[in-house]
Write a protein that holds these residues in place. Structure first.
Motif, short mmCIF file in Angstrom:
data_model
loop_
_atom_site.label_atom_id
_atom_site.label_comp_id
_atom_site.label_asym_id
_atom_site.label_seq_id
_atom_site.Cartn_x
_atom_site.Cartn_y
_atom_site.Cartn_z
N PHE A 36 35.93 47.79 40.75
CA PHE A 36 35.28 46.68 41.45
C PHE A 36 33.92 46.40 40.83
CE2 PHE A 36 32.36 45.00 44.60
CZ PHE A 36 33.05 43.89 45.05
N HIS A 37 33.65 45.12 40.57
CA HIS A 37 32.36 44.68 40.04
C HIS A 37 31.77 43.63 40.97
CE1 HIS A 37 32.89 46.66 36.11
NE2 HIS A 37 34.15 46.30 36.21
N PRO A 38 30.58 43.89 41.54
CA PRO A 38 29.96 42.87 42.40
C PRO A 38 29.66 41.58 41.65
CG PRO A 38 28.90 45.01 42.68
CD PRO A 38 29.80 45.13 41.49
N THR A 39 29.21 41.70 40.40
CA THR A 39 28.90 40.55 39.56
C THR A 39 29.31 40.84 38.13
OG1 THR A 39 26.66 41.38 39.12
CG2 THR A 39 26.91 39.87 40.99
N GLY A 40 29.29 39.82 37.30
CA GLY A 40 29.57 39.99 35.89
C GLY A 40 28.30 39.93 35.06
N GLY A 41 28.46 40.04 33.75
CA GLY A 41 27.31 39.93 32.86
C GLY A 41 27.55 40.62 31.54
N THR A 42 27.33 39.90 30.45
CA THR A 42 27.43 40.47 29.11
C THR A 42 26.25 39.96 28.28
OG1 THR A 42 28.69 38.61 28.18
CG2 THR A 42 29.96 40.37 29.24
N PRO A 43 26.00 40.53 27.11
CA PRO A 43 24.98 39.99 26.23
C PRO A 43 25.27 38.51 25.91
CG PRO A 43 25.67 42.14 25.45
CD PRO A 43 26.61 41.76 26.55
N GLY A 44 24.33 37.67 26.18
CA GLY A 44 24.51 36.25 25.95
C GLY A 44 25.15 35.50 27.10
N ASN A 45 25.60 36.21 28.12
CA ASN A 45 26.23 35.59 29.29
C ASN A 45 25.81 36.38 30.53
OD1 ASN A 45 27.84 34.35 31.19
ND2 ASN A 45 29.80 34.85 30.22
N PRO A 46 24.60 36.14 31.03
CA PRO A 46 24.00 36.99 32.07
C PRO A 46 24.81 37.12 33.35
CG PRO A 46 22.34 35.55 31.10
CD PRO A 46 23.67 35.08 30.59
N ASP A 47 25.54 36.06 33.75
CA ASP A 47 26.29 36.15 35.01
C ASP A 47 27.77 36.47 34.80
OD1 ASP A 47 27.45 33.67 34.27
OD2 ASP A 47 25.93 32.56 35.38
N GLY A 48 28.23 36.47 33.53
CA GLY A 48 29.60 36.84 33.23
C GLY A 48 30.66 35.82 33.59
N TYR A 49 30.27 34.63 34.00
CA TYR A 49 31.23 33.60 34.38
C TYR A 49 31.84 32.99 33.13
CZ TYR A 49 32.75 28.94 35.99
OH TYR A 49 33.46 27.79 36.24
N ILE A 50 33.19 32.92 33.06
CA ILE A 50 33.83 32.31 31.90
C ILE A 50 34.77 31.17 32.28
CG2 ILE A 50 33.63 34.32 30.39
CD1 ILE A 50 36.62 34.89 30.98
N GLY A 51 34.76 30.76 33.54
CA GLY A 51 35.55 29.59 33.91
C GLY A 51 36.16 29.68 35.29
N SER A 52 36.58 28.54 35.79
CA SER A 52 37.25 28.47 37.09
C SER A 52 38.18 27.27 37.09
CB SER A 52 36.23 28.36 38.23
OG SER A 52 35.41 27.21 38.08
N GLN A 53 39.19 27.35 37.96
CA GLN A 53 40.17 26.26 38.04
C GLN A 53 40.90 26.37 39.37
OE1 GLN A 53 42.07 25.29 34.31
NE2 GLN A 53 44.03 24.91 35.32
N THR A 54 41.25 25.25 39.94
CA THR A 54 41.98 25.24 41.20
C THR A 54 43.38 25.81 40.99
OG1 THR A 54 40.78 23.29 41.95
CG2 THR A 54 42.84 23.79 43.07
N GLY A 55 43.81 26.65 41.92
CA GLY A 55 45.11 27.27 41.81
C GLY A 55 45.75 27.50 43.16
N ASP A 56 46.97 27.95 43.13
CA ASP A 56 47.74 28.27 44.34
C ASP A 56 47.52 29.74 44.66
OD1 ASP A 56 49.84 29.00 46.14
OD2 ASP A 56 50.85 27.13 45.60
N ARG A 57 46.73 30.00 45.67
CA ARG A 57 46.37 31.38 45.99
C ARG A 57 47.58 32.22 46.37
NH1 ARG A 57 41.63 33.09 50.35
NH2 ARG A 57 41.93 35.36 50.24
N GLY A 58 48.53 31.61 47.07
CA GLY A 58 49.73 32.35 47.46
C GLY A 58 50.51 32.83 46.26
N ILE A 59 50.63 31.99 45.25
CA ILE A 59 51.34 32.40 44.03
C ILE A 59 50.55 33.47 43.29
CG2 ILE A 59 52.03 31.60 41.74
CD1 ILE A 59 52.95 29.01 43.01
N ALA A 60 49.24 33.32 43.22
CA ALA A 60 48.42 34.33 42.55
C ALA A 60 48.57 35.69 43.22
CB ALA A 60 46.95 33.90 42.55
#
Length: 270
Positions: free
Chosen positions: A53-77
Motif C-alpha cells: 500500500f502506498h498513500p501517495t506516489g512520487g519518483t524523480p521528476g514526477n513528485p506526485d507519481g501521477y501518470i494518468g487517469s481515465q473513466t472506467g467501469d469499476r465493476g469490471i475492474a
C-alpha cells in the motif's frame, strides 16, 4: 462509472530506474488515505498490483507519481482484479499474473485493472508512462503471458454489467488487445522496417521462451529471473545496436536493469 488513476513510485529502492505501478479510484493528490482501512471506509478501491500500500506516489521528476487517469467501469475492474487486497496473499488480487516475475510484473497487472477503461472506439488506458515499461512489455507483453487465462477472464467479467464495453467476441478481443511494445517499436523504427520486423520476431521468441516453466521443484528466485531477462534484453541489443536499443528501451545496451522486484518474492535486495 468511475475514474481510475494510475500511480508510480520507484520499484523496491529509491534509486531504481524502474517504476512500480498501481491503480486507485481516488486522486491521492487530493485525498492521501493513510492506510487501506481508510480507503475501504471511504468506499474507494486501491489495487496493489503485486506491491504494498502506498498513500501517495512520487519518483524523480514526477513528485506526485501521477501518470494518468481515465473513466472506467469499476465493476469490471473489480472483477478483473480484486481491489484492496495484497496480491501476495490473495489469489483474486493477481488477475492472471498468477506468478510474479514469470507471468508478468506490476505493469501488466495494473494494465489488467485499467482494461476497464476501454470505451467503444477507443483503447483502454495503460501505464506506458512508467519507467521501464518498454522493457517490461518486451518481456511480458501488455497484459502478461497467460494469454488464454486473460481471454477467459475478460469473457467472464463481461457479464458483470448488462451493458459492457468489453469486446463481444473472442476474435474481436484478440484483434483489439493493445500491444504497447509493438506500437512503440513501430514508431521508433518507422524508417527501418526490416529491423523492426527482426525485433518483433525476436520479441515473439522472447515471449514464448519467457512463458516456459523454469525446471525445478521450487519457483525461481528474483536473481535467476532477472538474469534470464537480462540475457533476453542483451539479444535485442545485439540485434539493434547501441543507438536503436537506446531509442527503443530507454537504457544503454549492456546496462543491467532488474525488472523483477526481489522484495515481492520475500527475498532481500542484493
Amino acid at each position: 462509472m468511475s475514474t481510475l488513476y494510475a500511480w508510480v513510485v520507484p520499484a523496491y529502492s529509491s534509486g531504481s530506474p524502474v517504476d512500480h505501478t498501481w491503480v486507485t479510484t481516488y486522486d491521492s493528490r487530493q485525498q492521501p488515505y493513510r492506510d487501506i482501512a481508510e480507503v475501504k471506509q471511504a468506499g474507494e478501491d486501491n489495487w496493489y498490483c503485486w506491491g504494498s500500500f502506498h498513500p501517495t506516489g512520487g519518483t524523480p521528476g514526477n513528485p506526485d507519481g501521477y501518470i494518468g487517469s481515465q473513466t472506467g467501469d469499476r465493476g469490471i475492474a473489480e472483477c478483473l482484479v480484486l481491489p484492496n487486497a495484497d496480491s501476495n496473499t490473495n489469489a483474486a488480487a493477481r488477475g492472471t499474473i498468477f506468478t510474479y516475475g514469470i507471468d508478468g510484473v506490476c505493469h501488466q497487472l495494473a494494465n489488467q485493472v485499467l482494461y476497464a477503461t476501454k470505451a467503444n472506439g477507443s483503447p483502454p488506458m495503460t501505464v506506458k508512462a512508467a519507467r521501464g515499461y518498454a522493457i517490461s512489455t518486451f518481456l511480458y507483453g501488455t497484459y502478461g503471458l497467460q494469454h488464454a487465462a486473460w481471454q477467459s477472464k475478460l469473457q467472464a467479467c463481461a457479464g458483470v454489467q448488462p451493458m459492457t464495453r468489453l469486446p463481444s467476441s473472442t476474435e474481436e478481443r484478440v484483434e483489439h488487445l493493445p500491444d504497447d511494445f509493438e506500437n512503440h517499436a513501430r514508431q521508433v523504427l518507422s524508417e527501418k522496417p526490416e529491423l523492426l520486423d527482426k525485433l518483433l520476431a525476436l520479441r515473439a521468441e522472447v515471449n514464448t521462451f519467457a512463458a516456459q516453466k523454469v525446471p525445478g521443484f521450487f519457483p525461481p528466485d528474483a536473481a535467476l529471473l532477472n538474469a534470464r531477462n537480462q540475457h533476453l534484453l542483451d539479444q535485442a541489443a545485439v540485434l539493434l545496436g547501441p543507438d536503436e536499443f537506446r531509442n527503443v528501451f530507454g537504457i544503454e545496451a549492456g546496462e543491467r536493469i532488474d525488472i523483477v522486484d526481489p522484495t515481492v518474492l520475500g527475498q532481500p535486495i542484493e
